[in-house]
Motif scaffolding. Structure first.
Motif, PDB file in Angstrom:
ATOM      1  N   GLU A  59      23.576 -44.536  15.895  1.00  0.00           N
ATOM      2  CA  GLU A  59      23.070 -45.232  17.134  1.00  0.00           C
ATOM      3  C   GLU A  59      23.836 -44.812  18.371  1.00  0.00           C
ATOM      4  N   ASN A 118      19.085 -47.461  22.650  1.00  0.00           N
ATOM      5  CA  ASN A 118      18.376 -48.743  23.060  1.00  0.00           C
ATOM      6  C   ASN A 118      17.634 -48.511  24.083  1.00  0.00           C
ATOM      7  N   GLU A 150      15.632 -49.102  19.598  1.00  0.00           N
ATOM      8  CA  GLU A 150      16.089 -50.328  19.406  1.00  0.00           C
ATOM      9  C   GLU A 150      15.616 -51.198  20.636  1.00  0.00           C
ATOM     10  N   ASP A 180      17.008 -55.621  17.780  1.00  0.00           N
ATOM     11  CA  ASP A 180      18.573 -55.463  18.222  1.00  0.00           C
ATOM     12  C   ASP A 180      18.645 -56.866  18.317  1.00  0.00           C
ATOM     13  N   LYS A 201      18.210 -55.884  13.013  1.00  0.00           N
ATOM     14  CA  LYS A 201      19.519 -55.837  13.098  1.00  0.00           C
ATOM     15  C   LYS A 201      20.068 -57.426  13.514  1.00  0.00           C
ATOM     16  N   GLU A 236      25.067 -55.994  12.110  1.00  0.00           N
ATOM     17  CA  GLU A 236      25.790 -55.332  13.169  1.00  0.00           C
ATOM     18  C   GLU A 236      27.213 -55.987  13.269  1.00  0.00           C
TER      19      GLU A 236
HETATM   20 MG    MG Z   1      21.617 -51.475  19.716  1.00  0.00          MG
END
Ligand code: MG
Ligand code: C2E
Ligand code: MG
Ligand code: MG
Length: 284
Positions: A59, A118, A150, A180, A201, A236
């Motif tokens: 990421e 993101n 994401e 996310d 996630k 996460e």
């Molecule tokens: Mg993220």
């Protein structure tokens, strides 16, 4: 007396508000400058296969180190960038930079991996979002299957037609889509079933609560749901062996967190790739 107190309070509010106003304005101006002067960079955090420990992806996370104010975390400046519309050029810079970096690592013959970026909900209001991403891939000469976006549940809340059209278009290009911070918003099972989502996630707040019966229940439920809907599931913010073991037992596919690696700068990440390549060679 009451009146005095009231006035004092009023004064306090204006001072506070002014301070907030000035710092927001400063951040806005400085962020504009940082973008222009190329003073932003990305850090990279690996996503790990929970069973094998293998790196499956990475990421990209935005970083800003101001010459006077020092490091300003994205949680501080991204909301401001969203408020003043700067998130559009900022988000574009992130995608273009991430694609180029990923291609560069592929060209250096490291085992290819998917890189995620993101996306702010506001970027989905951008008319040409899909074209911009297609152009970023073209410019970097990167195949779409090496890019993941994401998004947070807030993107999905209203079932906005234009947004769903964009998501479907990105999916059709071969880009992966993950949700996310899952569990903190309001997305329904319907969203996960009907929208082109590949990965869920699990938000760090549930993972960091492990071991704790409530969080264990929530995390297990999200993992089961993901399995049932044939989605990939990633945890996460994994920081401890105990969390890792619990996630493995529950069948969580991937993990990300300080236990394995913090987000690190490109050169540091490259060194890690180099070392892994060496290890791999000596395996054969
Ligand atoms: Mg993220
Ligand atoms: P996120 O996308 O959920 O990213 C995960 C955050 O958790 C990152 O914080 C990461 O550094 C942190 N983290 C990862 N593993 C651990 C861990 O084991 N323990 C702890 N305590 N933290 C961990 P970061 O980099 O400060 O980013 C915060 C948020 O800012 C991101 O949350 C994302 O929502 C936003 N953000 C970052 N970069 C971008 C960007 O390029 N565009 C947009 N729109 N948002 C971004
Ligand atoms: Mg997150
Ligand atoms: Mg977050």
């Amino acid at each position: 007396c009451a009146k005095d107190k009231g006035e004092n309070r009023y004064e306090m509010y204006t001072i506070e508000m002014e301070k907030e106003f000035i710092s927001r304005l400063t951040i806005e101006q400085e962020l504009r400058r940082a973008l222009k002067d190329n003073n932003l960079y990305l850090h990279y955090q690996p996503k790990i296969d929970i069973k094998t420990g293998e790196m499956l992806g990475v990421e990209a996370l935005l970083r800003w180190n101001h010459p006077d104010f020092g490091f300003i975390p994205p949680d501080r400046f991204i909301p401001i960038a969203e408020n003043v519309g700067l998130i559009i050029p900022l988000g574009e810079w992130v995608i273009r930079t991430a694609c180029k970096q990923n291609k560069k690592w592929q060209d250096q013959e490291y085992a290819p991996f998917v890189m995620s970026v993101n996306l702010s909900t506001l970027q989905f209001k951008q008319e040409n979002l899909v074209e911009m991403i297609a152009d970023a891939l073209r410019e970097a000469d990167l195949e779409a299957c090496w890019l993941e976006i994401e998004i947070t549940e807030s993107v999905l809340i209203n079932y906005d037609r234009e947004i769903i059209k964009k998501l479907n278009a990105l999916k059709a290009m071969g880009i992966y889509i993950s949700i996310d911070d899952f569990g903190t918003g309001y997305s329904s099972f319907n969203h996960l079933k009907n929208l082109p989502i590949d990965v869920v996630k699990i938000d760090r707040s549930f993972v960091s609560g492990l071991p704790n019966t409530n969080d264990e229940a929530i995390v297990s439920a999200i993992i089961s749901m993901a399995h049932a809907l044939q989605l990939k599931v990633l945890a996460e913010g994994v920081e401890t062996e105990h969390q890792w073991d619990f996630l493995r037992q529950e069948g969580c596919h991937e993990g990300q967190g300080y236990l394995f690696s913090k987000p690190i700068a490109a050169d540091e990440f490259e060194e890690m790739l180099r070392n892994k390549k060496k290890e791999h060679r000596s395996d054969i």
